[in-house]
Write a protein that holds these residues in place. Structure first.
Motif, short mmCIF file in Angstrom:
data_model
loop_
_atom_site.label_atom_id
_atom_site.label_comp_id
_atom_site.label_asym_id
_atom_site.label_seq_id
_atom_site.Cartn_x
_atom_site.Cartn_y
_atom_site.Cartn_z
N GLU A 203 38.52 83.00 50.25
CA GLU A 203 38.16 82.79 48.85
C GLU A 203 37.37 81.49 48.75
O GLU A 203 37.80 80.46 49.27
N ILE A 204 36.21 81.55 48.09
CA ILE A 204 35.27 80.43 48.12
C ILE A 204 34.98 79.89 46.73
O ILE A 204 34.58 80.64 45.82
N CYS A 205 35.15 78.58 46.58
CA CYS A 205 34.65 77.83 45.42
C CYS A 205 33.42 77.05 45.87
O CYS A 205 33.31 76.68 47.04
N MET A 206 32.53 76.76 44.95
CA MET A 206 31.36 75.94 45.28
C MET A 206 31.11 74.92 44.18
O MET A 206 31.35 75.20 42.99
N VAL A 207 30.62 73.77 44.58
CA VAL A 207 30.04 72.79 43.67
C VAL A 207 28.72 72.37 44.27
O VAL A 207 28.64 72.02 45.45
N ILE A 208 27.66 72.43 43.46
CA ILE A 208 26.32 72.07 43.91
C ILE A 208 25.81 70.90 43.08
O ILE A 208 25.91 70.94 41.85
N GLY A 209 25.30 69.88 43.72
CA GLY A 209 24.74 68.74 43.00
C GLY A 209 23.47 69.11 42.27
O GLY A 209 22.99 70.24 42.34
N GLY A 210 22.89 68.13 41.59
CA GLY A 210 21.67 68.40 40.82
C GLY A 210 20.52 67.48 41.18
O GLY A 210 19.51 67.44 40.48
N GLY A 211 20.66 66.75 42.31
CA GLY A 211 19.67 65.73 42.65
C GLY A 211 18.28 66.23 42.96
O GLY A 211 17.32 65.46 42.96
N ASN A 212 18.14 67.53 43.22
CA ASN A 212 16.80 68.09 43.45
C ASN A 212 16.02 68.25 42.16
O ASN A 212 14.80 68.45 42.18
N ARG B 202 41.53 79.67 51.09
CA ARG B 202 40.70 79.31 49.93
C ARG B 202 40.10 77.93 50.17
O ARG B 202 40.84 76.98 50.45
N VAL B 203 38.79 77.82 50.08
CA VAL B 203 38.11 76.57 50.38
C VAL B 203 37.08 76.23 49.31
O VAL B 203 36.62 77.10 48.56
N MET B 204 36.74 74.96 49.25
CA MET B 204 35.67 74.46 48.40
C MET B 204 34.48 74.08 49.27
O MET B 204 34.64 73.36 50.27
N LEU B 205 33.31 74.60 48.95
CA LEU B 205 32.08 74.20 49.62
C LEU B 205 31.28 73.31 48.69
O LEU B 205 30.88 73.73 47.60
N LYS B 206 31.06 72.07 49.10
CA LYS B 206 30.28 71.11 48.31
C LYS B 206 28.96 70.87 49.00
O LYS B 206 28.91 70.50 50.18
N ILE B 207 27.87 71.13 48.31
CA ILE B 207 26.55 70.84 48.86
C ILE B 207 25.75 70.04 47.82
O ILE B 207 26.02 70.10 46.63
N SER B 208 24.77 69.32 48.31
CA SER B 208 23.93 68.53 47.41
C SER B 208 22.84 69.40 46.81
O SER B 208 22.48 70.45 47.37
N GLY B 209 22.30 68.95 45.71
CA GLY B 209 21.16 69.65 45.15
C GLY B 209 19.96 69.59 46.08
O GLY B 209 19.18 70.54 46.19
N GLU B 210 19.82 68.47 46.79
CA GLU B 210 18.70 68.30 47.73
C GLU B 210 18.71 69.37 48.82
O GLU B 210 17.67 69.71 49.37
N ALA B 211 19.90 69.90 49.13
CA ALA B 211 19.99 70.94 50.16
C ALA B 211 19.24 72.20 49.77
O ALA B 211 18.85 72.99 50.63
#
Length: 248
Positions: free
Chosen positions: A57-66, A18-27
């Motif tokens: 198992e995947i969690c995600m958090v995505i930024g909002g900077g875009n 089980r992992v967390m994927l964190k990406i930026s909104g700019e991505a």
């Protein structure tokens, strides 16, 4: 969570269940200067699907900077709390876009918001979120922690710990952590591993200080890799690729 099952053996004995994927909104904005670039969203969704098919198992958090960055709004005179709440709403928009892309690929996905908005996503209830993961649904955590003055980096570290994730995967524009900006300096050196304390002391820009400290206190490794490298996310889980691990 500590044993190696058939799915793990199929991916070469990798122990991440089980992992967390964190990406930026700019991505998500591709070569645009603002907003969402649907082909880029679809490409990232394909990367997530490839890992999901391994049984992870995947969690995600995505930024909002875009769309809107609270700190930038505050710097221009907007009251900080209001600006941060606007940034949180931007993360919900990005999460819904990613959910749409993943479900178009046949990956069941739930958007879970720290700010209740029942018409478009679920409220955050930890036990319910864990159950979604156990049912092999991708969980995208939106609206940060639900509080101003906290970044989505901190939200990713917090949710990763609450969900029992074994690592945070931080997708960036470069293939790891460098001692200086590799896009500006040709002699920049990449770290294979770096300690939490060193990342904080040298201000290496891995994640914000609160997120790193929270990860350190709970011994949660942070794996920094290039989201622009096709197959990079899956490759790391298969023991390939270039990345930096931040750990104790």
């Amino acid at each position: 969570m500590g044993t190696i099952d058939g799915a793990e053996q199929a991916r070469g004995g990798v122990t991440y269940n089980r992992v967390m994927l964190k990406i930026s909104g700019e991505a998500l904005m591709g070569d645009q200067g603002f907003g969402l670039h649907p082909p880029t969203v679809q490409r990232i969704a394909q990367e997530v699907k490839a890992v999901h098919e391994l049984g992870v198992e995947i969690c995600m958090v995505i930024g909002g900077g875009n769309i809107f960055r609270g700190l930038a709004g505050s710097a221009q005179g907007m009251e900080r709390t209001t600006a941060d709440y606007m940034g949180m709403l931007a993360t919900v928009m990005n999460a819904l876009a990613m959910q749409s892309a993943l479900e178009a690929l046949g990956v069941f996905t739930r958007v879970i918001s720290a700010i209740p908005m029942d018409q478009v996503c679920e409220p955050y209830i930890r036990r319910r979120a864990v159950r979604h993961l156990e049912k092999k649904r991708v969980c995208i955590f939106a609206a940060g922690t639900g509080n101003p003055f906290f970044t989505t980096d901190t939200a990713a570290a917090l949710r990763a710990n609450e969900m029992g994730c074994e690592a945070v995967f931080k997708g960036t524009k470069v293939d790891g952590v460098y001692d200086k900006d590799p896009k500006k300096f040709t002699d920049a050196k990449r770290y294979d591993t770096v300690s939490y304390d060193e990342a904080l002391e040298k201000n290496l820009g891995v994640m914000d200080a609160t997120a790193i400290a929270l990860s350190r206190d709970n011994r949660l490794p942070i794996i920094v890799f290039s989201l622009d490298e096709p197959g990079g996310f899956r490759g790391i889980l298969a023991g390939r690729g270039t990345y930096t691990t931040v750990k104790g």
